[in-house]
Design a protein around this motif. Structure first.
Motif, PDB file in Angstrom:
ATOM      1  N   ARG A 140       5.214  -0.813   2.407  1.00  0.00           N
ATOM      2  CA  ARG A 140       4.914   0.025   3.546  1.00  0.00           C
ATOM      3  C   ARG A 140       4.174   1.252   3.052  1.00  0.00           C
ATOM      4  O   ARG A 140       4.182   1.553   1.863  1.00  0.00           O
ATOM      5  N   PRO A 141       3.508   1.971   3.951  1.00  0.00           N
ATOM      6  CA  PRO A 141       2.776   3.165   3.518  1.00  0.00           C
ATOM      7  C   PRO A 141       3.726   4.189   2.915  1.00  0.00           C
ATOM      8  O   PRO A 141       4.901   4.262   3.280  1.00  0.00           O
ATOM      9  N   PHE A 142       3.218   4.985   1.997  1.00  0.00           N
ATOM     10  CA  PHE A 142       4.038   6.032   1.395  1.00  0.00           C
ATOM     11  C   PHE A 142       4.482   7.022   2.468  1.00  0.00           C
ATOM     12  O   PHE A 142       3.692   7.446   3.308  1.00  0.00           O
TER      13      PHE A 142
ATOM     14  N   GLU B  82       4.954   1.304  -6.668  1.00  0.00           N
ATOM     15  CA  GLU B  82       3.638   1.284  -6.015  1.00  0.00           C
ATOM     16  C   GLU B  82       3.483   0.023  -5.177  1.00  0.00           C
ATOM     17  O   GLU B  82       3.025   0.068  -4.026  1.00  0.00           O
ATOM     18  N   ARG B  83       3.880  -1.096  -5.731  1.00  0.00           N
ATOM     19  CA  ARG B  83       3.756  -2.376  -5.014  1.00  0.00           C
ATOM     20  C   ARG B  83       4.604  -2.381  -3.747  1.00  0.00           C
ATOM     21  O   ARG B  83       4.207  -2.943  -2.713  1.00  0.00           O
TER      22      ARG B  83
ATOM     23  N   GLY C 110       1.277   4.896 -15.711  1.00  0.00           N
ATOM     24  CA  GLY C 110       1.894   4.314 -14.526  1.00  0.00           C
ATOM     25  C   GLY C 110       1.589   5.071 -13.249  1.00  0.00           C
ATOM     26  O   GLY C 110       2.047   4.669 -12.171  1.00  0.00           O
ATOM     27  N   ALA C 111       0.809   6.138 -13.335  1.00  0.00           N
ATOM     28  CA  ALA C 111       0.410   6.935 -12.170  1.00  0.00           C
ATOM     29  C   ALA C 111       1.594   7.315 -11.285  1.00  0.00           C
ATOM     30  O   ALA C 111       1.697   6.904 -10.124  1.00  0.00           O
ATOM     31  N   PRO C 112       2.521   8.115 -11.800  1.00  0.00           N
ATOM     32  CA  PRO C 112       3.661   8.531 -10.976  1.00  0.00           C
ATOM     33  C   PRO C 112       3.209   9.306  -9.746  1.00  0.00           C
ATOM     34  O   PRO C 112       2.224  10.051  -9.794  1.00  0.00           O
ATOM     35  N   HIS C 113       3.931   9.107  -8.656  1.00  0.00           N
ATOM     36  CA  HIS C 113       3.607   9.839  -7.439  1.00  0.00           C
ATOM     37  C   HIS C 113       3.967  11.315  -7.594  1.00  0.00           C
ATOM     38  O   HIS C 113       3.305  12.186  -7.030  1.00  0.00           O
TER      39      HIS C 113
ATOM     40  N   GLN D 167       9.500   6.720  13.773  1.00  0.00           N
ATOM     41  CA  GLN D 167       9.004   5.540  14.461  1.00  0.00           C
ATOM     42  C   GLN D 167       7.524   5.295  14.187  1.00  0.00           C
ATOM     43  O   GLN D 167       7.071   4.170  14.085  1.00  0.00           O
ATOM     44  N   GLY D 168       6.796   6.380  13.992  1.00  0.00           N
ATOM     45  CA  GLY D 168       5.366   6.235  13.730  1.00  0.00           C
ATOM     46  C   GLY D 168       5.050   5.965  12.269  1.00  0.00           C
ATOM     47  O   GLY D 168       3.958   5.495  11.941  1.00  0.00           O
ATOM     48  N   ASP D 169       6.014   6.246  11.363  1.00  0.00           N
ATOM     49  CA  ASP D 169       5.722   6.144   9.933  1.00  0.00           C
ATOM     50  C   ASP D 169       6.337   4.916   9.278  1.00  0.00           C
ATOM     51  O   ASP D 169       5.839   4.422   8.273  1.00  0.00           O
ATOM     52  N   LEU D 170       7.438   4.410   9.804  1.00  0.00           N
ATOM     53  CA  LEU D 170       8.106   3.299   9.164  1.00  0.00           C
ATOM     54  C   LEU D 170       7.544   1.963   9.616  1.00  0.00           C
ATOM     55  O   LEU D 170       7.044   1.828  10.709  1.00  0.00           O
TER      56      LEU D 170
END
Length: 293
Positions: free
Chosen positions: A5-7, A66-67, A93-96, A290-293
């Motif tokens: 899902r999006p971050f 990330e995946r 590993g490009a940590p967030h 509701q809009g993000d999940l």
């Protein structure tokens, strides 16, 4: 495993689960825990001799976060200790986000910002995309918080520690946590003033009763994000910090009643302004999820 899902935006990140850097099995468990963010710890939870191996395992964990669309983060050591080697090992590993322990001065954050910029350049990571999360573990860090949070646009979240902070204050720890109430309140106020998400201190008691009371207080104070050190706490934290559909329906009913009540309404059913304001905040957060999940 969770589906990708999006971050999540900073304001919607609830449980930040800390795991030992060298323990691959705990990484696997964390990925399936439901936590919004997984923080591999190279400081307190990883012995110095295990850090080279841990950095390699963390890179693998970060690629998996990330995946899955989770926030993958790392708590490094201070740069003057093992922090530079930590960054060299984990940045592939490009940590967030990168957590900086014992943050007390703006110089610490300026140095970390510069180091991250260089590693982003080396590894082809977007400039400025790696977040910095200062960790406040002392009175000195707490009273300097306004200056700290304004050092860099990388700082979108900040975390309050618990046991090191209590030790620094000389506070006697209790399950009720009254000894840290002022610190938590001041930390939250400073973060909100700086438009930064405040990550509340973890509950370091395993008791479900202590955790429930701790979460009720956190929500009452206004925290929306929390550090977690026990995987079994993740679900309770998520539930406490996520408005349910029933709670949203009740909030809508409260707002409707407030808008229609007249000056001569039954006082036993009267909706006061604090209840209206709480309902508005809860409903706004519910709709954001509701809009993000």
């Amino acid at each position: 495993m969770k589906t990708p899902r999006p971050f999540l935006a900073p304001a919607l990140r609830r449980a930040w689960l800390f795991v030992p850097g060298a323990d691959a099995s705990s990484h696997t468990t964390a990925l399936a825990s439901g936590a919004d963010a997984i923080v591999a710890d190279l400081e307190e939870m990883t012995a110095p001799e295990d850090r080279p191996m841990a950095r390699e395992r963390i890179v693998a964990m970060l690629r998996e976060t990330e995946r899955l669309g989770l926030i993958g983060a790392v708590r490094i050591n201070k740069l003057e200790n093992d922090g530079q080697a930590d960054l060299e090992g984990i940045m592939p590993g490009a940590p967030h986000a990168v957590f900086l322990p014992h943050t007390e001065t703006t110089d610490q954050l300026v140095a970390l910002d510069a180091a991250l910029s260089e590693f982003e350049r080396i590894h082809g990571i977007g400039h400025g995309t790696t977040e910095i999360v200062p960790t406040i573990e002392s009175a000195k860090g707490l009273v300097a918080l306004n200056a700290l949070l304004n050092v860099s646009p990388r700082i979108r979240c900040c975390m309050l520690a618990v046991e090191d902070l209590a030790a620094n204050l000389g506070a006697r720890r209790t399950p009720e946590g009254r000894e840290l109430l002022y610190a938590r309140s001041r930390f939250l106020i400073e973060c909100i003033a700086a438009d930064c998400v405040a990550i509340d201190l973890p509950c370091t008691y395993r008791s479900t009763g202590v955790l429930a009371a701790e979460l009720d207080l956190a929500a009452q104070l206004g925290f929306t994000s929390k550090c977690v050190v026990f995987v079994e706490h993740v679900d309770a934290v998520n539930r406490a910090l996520t408005p349910s559909s029933d709670a949203a329906a009740s909030a809508r009913a409260t707002l409707a009643a407030y808008d229609t009540q007249g000056p001569y309404a039954d006082t036993s059913a009267w909706i006061d302004a604090p209840d209206r304001n709480n309902a508005k905040r809860l409903l706004a957060r519910y709709e954001a999820f509701q809009g993000d999940l």
